[in-house]
Each structure stands twice: as structure tokens, then as C-alpha cells.
Design an enzyme around this catalytic site. Sequence first.
Site, PDB file in Angstrom:
ATOM      1  N   ASP A  84       0.833  -1.205   0.000  1.00  0.00           N
ATOM      2  CA  ASP A  84       0.000   0.000   0.000  1.00  0.00           C
ATOM      3  C   ASP A  84       0.871   1.260   0.000  1.00  0.00           C
ATOM      4  OD1 ASP A  84      -2.495   1.248   0.246  1.00  0.00           O
ATOM      5  OD2 ASP A  84      -2.428   1.248   2.435  1.00  0.00           O
ATOM      6  N   HIS A  85       0.453   2.285  -0.708  1.00  0.00           N
ATOM      7  CA  HIS A  85       1.093   3.610  -0.672  1.00  0.00           C
ATOM      8  C   HIS A  85       2.612   3.565  -0.811  1.00  0.00           C
ATOM      9  CE1 HIS A  85      -2.428   6.053   0.085  1.00  0.00           C
ATOM     10  NE2 HIS A  85      -2.833   5.154   0.968  1.00  0.00           N
ATOM     11  N   HIS A 182      -7.687   9.995   5.238  1.00  0.00           N
ATOM     12  CA  HIS A 182      -6.918   8.941   5.908  1.00  0.00           C
ATOM     13  C   HIS A 182      -6.842   9.160   7.423  1.00  0.00           C
ATOM     14  CE1 HIS A 182      -4.600   7.831   2.083  1.00  0.00           C
ATOM     15  NE2 HIS A 182      -5.068   6.696   2.541  1.00  0.00           N
ATOM     16  N   GLY A 183      -6.839   8.077   8.160  1.00  0.00           N
ATOM     17  CA  GLY A 183      -6.417   8.131   9.551  1.00  0.00           C
ATOM     18  C   GLY A 183      -7.516   8.403  10.569  1.00  0.00           C
ATOM     19  N   ALA A 216     -11.271   4.773   4.216  1.00  0.00           N
ATOM     20  CA  ALA A 216     -12.700   4.442   4.323  1.00  0.00           C
ATOM     21  C   ALA A 216     -13.157   4.108   5.733  1.00  0.00           C
ATOM     22  CB  ALA A 216     -13.040   3.296   3.372  1.00  0.00           C
ATOM     23  N   THR A 239      -7.631   2.265   9.952  1.00  0.00           N
ATOM     24  CA  THR A 239      -7.860   2.854  11.271  1.00  0.00           C
ATOM     25  C   THR A 239      -8.873   2.072  12.118  1.00  0.00           C
ATOM     26  OG1 THR A 239      -7.290   5.017  10.418  1.00  0.00           O
ATOM     27  CG2 THR A 239      -8.572   4.980  12.441  1.00  0.00           C
TER      28      THR A 239
HETATM   29  P1  13P Z   1      -8.215   4.466   7.027  1.00  0.00           P
HETATM   30  O1  13P Z   1      -7.080   4.420   7.996  1.00  0.00           O
HETATM   31  O2  13P Z   1      -8.953   5.740   7.078  1.00  0.00           O
HETATM   32  O3  13P Z   1      -9.043   3.268   7.143  1.00  0.00           O
HETATM   33  O4  13P Z   1      -7.549   4.432   5.563  1.00  0.00           O
HETATM   34  C1  13P Z   1      -6.876   3.273   5.171  1.00  0.00           C
HETATM   35  C2  13P Z   1      -6.189   3.436   3.858  1.00  0.00           C
HETATM   36  O5  13P Z   1      -6.566   4.204   3.013  1.00  0.00           O
HETATM   37  C3  13P Z   1      -5.032   2.564   3.610  1.00  0.00           C
HETATM   38  O6  13P Z   1      -4.475   2.783   2.362  1.00  0.00           O
HETATM   39  O1  G3H Z   2      -3.342   4.829   4.077  1.00  0.00           O
HETATM   40  C1  G3H Z   2      -2.446   4.573   4.838  1.00  0.00           C
HETATM   41  C2  G3H Z   2      -2.505   3.464   5.793  1.00  0.00           C
HETATM   42  O2  G3H Z   2      -3.460   3.720   6.780  1.00  0.00           O
HETATM   43  C3  G3H Z   2      -1.156   3.206   6.361  1.00  0.00           C
HETATM   44  O3  G3H Z   2      -0.819   4.091   7.346  1.00  0.00           O
HETATM   45  O4  G3H Z   2       1.453   4.850   6.748  1.00  0.00           O
HETATM   46  O5  G3H Z   2       0.618   4.931   9.125  1.00  0.00           O
HETATM   47  O6  G3H Z   2       1.182   2.766   8.051  1.00  0.00           O
HETATM   48  P1  G3H Z   2       0.712   4.164   7.848  1.00  0.00           P
HETATM   49 ZN    ZN Z   3      -4.684   4.854   1.761  1.00  0.00          ZN
END
Ligand code: 13P
Ligand code: G3H
Ligand code: ZN
Length: 294
Positions: A84-85, A182-183, A216, A239
Site C-alpha cells: 500500500d502507498h 486517511h487516519g 474508508a 484505522t
Molecule cells: P483508514 O485508515 O482511514 O481506514 O484508511 C486506510 C487506507 O486508506 C489505507 O491505504
Molecule cells: O493509508 C495509509 C494506511 O493507513 C497506512 O498508514 O502509513 O501509518 O502505516 P501508515
Molecule cells: Zn490509503
Amino acid sequence: MLVHIKQLFPNSGRDVVGKFAYPAFNTQNLETTMGIIQAAEELGVPVIIDVSEGAIKYAGLTTIFEIMATLAIKAKVPVALHMDHGKDVEQIKTGIELGFSSVMIDHSGDDVEKNIKATKELVDFARTEGAWVQGEIGRIRGSEDWINVSDAEALLTNPDDALKFVQATGVDTLACAFGTIHGIIKIRGGATPVVDLPRIKAVYDKVKIPLVLHGASGVDENIIHEAILAGVAIINIDTELRIAFTEALRKSLADQPEEVDPRYVFKPVIEAVKQTAMKKLRQFNTKNVVVSSQ
Ligand code: 13P
Ligand code: G3H
Ligand code: ZN
């Protein structure tokens, strides 16, 4: 069983898009991964498990991949693994070589041309290894450990930019800024996400590839259903699982002040992650999904 993410999208995704969405749950450790897989097994549905660069920094790439892959292989349901990311291209390539069938390259903080260039280079590499790539266009609000996007900078995805991005890069799935955040911030009341449903439809009508809704956690179930109808086929949740984990851990320690065995301390924690993941899996309606054999 461990599956390639493309097996979750048979018939070029046409059997999925507009009907249901896969939750992509973020993990950081063994216990969260166990809770996610137990949830999918209990409901008999496929699931995607994500790991972020922050989680890789915490656990180590090979270690967290081995945990995810070992549990996925043993799972009674299809499980696909995703990075991810990603910002670190070399790390993403190593992840592909290890066996992640899906990776995200997130250059959404760059201008569109730079984002296209970096994403296309990774797509070219991923093609040789057979992996899928998720790109991001637009800026999703919130804080990630590599970027802080203030409200003022926030940029919802423009459907024409999205089409240009998809055509130029050949990404398989597309993360967009549709108004989610996010978060933890939105759950603690620090910001209110407003999901732009017509924008989801406008982007999907142009790009016709599965769209990914990030940030989400905490989004109302009815909005999630509308987003799925509009074209969102993967929904990222981190989250809410973190909250389930940490609240259950606090309670477990308080309930068992004499307990010194981590396995008993973590038992209710895994269960809490499982229950939260099950709630999401039910909401996203994956029950009738058809998973292809290759
Ligand atoms: P949340 O932490 O808001 O659920 O977002 C998760 C996310 O987008 C991970 O890529
Ligand atoms: O979208 C991001 C994810 O919630 C990951 O978060 O970079 O704190 O691991 P993190
Ligand atoms: Zn994300």
C-alpha cells in the site's frame, strides 16, 4: 489460499464493479493478519490484505510478507496480498519479486506528468513479473507518514486527469481522492469526510477499471453502498482495525492484570480485529463474488 489479485476480478472486473467491493485491510503484525483471515474464513469470502511502507518499516518487508503469505496459503478462502502507498520504487520492486501480486505506487504528491512517469516505469517492471499496479491520482486528505496533506492542498480527482493517467500508465486499479480522509482524524471529529459520489461515477465512466476508496474507516454504510454502485471495487480500511486492536488490548490487560502470557493477552485482541473485519466484509457484500482459477 493465496491468490493473485487478478483472480478477484474475473471478466476484466465486470463481474465485480458496481456490485460489491473487496475490503483491503491493512496489517502490521501477526495478530492483525490472523484476525482478518479468521473473519474472511468465518464468512467464507475472499479478502485483500495490505501492508504500508510504515508497517514495512516496523516489521521488515520479508518478515511481514512471510507472515501474510504463510497465513494466506493456509487460509480456507482466497486471500490476495498488496503493498500500500509505495513511494520507494526499489522496495516495491523487491515486494513484487517476493510475491505481492498487487502494489501501489503513490506519487500523487507530484504533478500529473511526474506521477505518470514514475507510475508508468513501475507498471513496465510489474508487467514483466505479472503483478498488478495501483496508481493514485488526486490527493487524499489526511496524514500518512510520508506526506501531510492539509485541507487547503487537498485535491479531488479530476475525471479527465484520471483518464489521461490510466491511458498513459496502464495501471490496473486506481486510487482516487473522492473526499475521504486517511487516519484517525475524522473519527475523533477533527475533520468531516464528504464523499463525492457523482465524481466516483464520472471517473469510473471514463477509466473503466476498478476504483479504490482509501481512508474508508468511519464512512457510513449507506455511503459505502452508493460508492460501490458508482464504481468503487476495493475499499481500504486501516484505522478501524487499529482502534479495535488497541481498545481490545487495553481492556484485555485491564481484565487480566495478573496475566503474563502474551497469547492470552492477545486472544481477545485477535477476536476484536476479527469482529470489526467481519462487520466490514458484510457491508461490502462480497458473499456472491466469483473468484477465477487463474
Ligand atoms: P483508514 O485508515 O482511514 O481506514 O484508511 C486506510 C487506507 O486508506 C489505507 O491505504
Ligand atoms: O493509508 C495509509 C494506511 O493507513 C497506512 O498508514 O502509513 O501509518 O502505516 P501508515
Ligand atoms: Zn490509503
